[in-house]
Design an enzyme around this catalytic site. Structure first.
Site: not given
Length: 228
Positions: A94-95, A98, A102
């Site tokens: 999940h991280e 991100h 980006h």
């Protein structure tokens, strides 16, 4: 009314937070068949998306995992960084979702990042006005309607920030789940565990957005509800 709003959403937030911790504890006890740690998964997912300028680091705390776009780091708590289970897999991927957002200039993430300084300023203004109102009534040298516009305007920005956060979080989870499935990182049961864990993590943001909306509605009613 404001007390009722605070109490209702405090209870709801506690229930969701407790459920999230319970799910992560449960799924942390299931060893990942692929025997990969959260750090391994994060590095692999970044590599698969041709992202080579993001570091994966371990940070202290529990459920402190986050992606920092300023220094391009995927920050994983010890349980996730070293964990070799479905819960660690879900969080790490999940991280990294991100980080992929980006790298691909995902519109909602760009909007959220642009709103951070405005949201911070709005929070400070709101706190100042509310505290000043408590200690000195509305003796701020401003007409009552102006105070209302400041409070409602500031809280509108903060509420919008919580709403913009929702697609950012849901998209990161969708990217994570799609990747772990396509890459055959998890078995079917492990996939369902990861999906369930991320669902409850997302619910914390949903509760925050609903609480913010309810509070905004309260402020609008207080300041402008009785106007002709």
């Amino acid at each position: 009314m404001i007390i009722l709003i605070v109490v209702v959403f405090a209870i709801l937030g506690f229930v969701v937070s407790s459920k999230l911790k319970s799910k992560f504890k449960k799924y942390s006890q299931t060893a990942l068949q692929a025997n990969l740690s959260g750090a391994d998964i994060a590095k692999l997912m970044l590599a698969d998306h041709n992202i080579h300028d993001v570091q994966v680091v371990c940070v202290e705390g529990q459920l402190t995992d986050h992606y920092n776009p300023m220094n391009k780091t995927v920050n994983l708590s010890p349980d996730v960084y070293y964990g070799r289970n479905a819960a660690a897999t879900a969080v790490a991927a999940h991280e990294c979702g991100h980080a992929v957002q980006h790298a691909t200039s995902y519109a909602w993430l760009k909007m959220r990042s642009a709103m951070v300084p405005v949201q911070n300023v709005s929070g400070k203004i709101l706190n100042f006005v509310l505290i000043a109102s408590l200690f000195g009534g509305f003796a701020l040298g401003l007409p009552y309607p102006v105070i209302g516009y400041i409070v409602v305007g500031s809280y509108s920005v903060m509420t919008l920030f919580t709403l913009v956060t929702l697609p950012v979080e849901f998209d990161a989870s969708n990217r994570a789940l799609a990747w772990v499935q396509t890459r055959n990182i998890v078995t079917r049961p492990e996939y369902e565990m990861s999906k369930d864990a991320l669902h409850w993590a997302a619910m914390t943001y949903v509760v925050a957005a609903l609480a913010s909306l309810a509070t905004l509605a309260y402020y609008i009613f207080i300041f402008f509800g009785n106007r002709d």
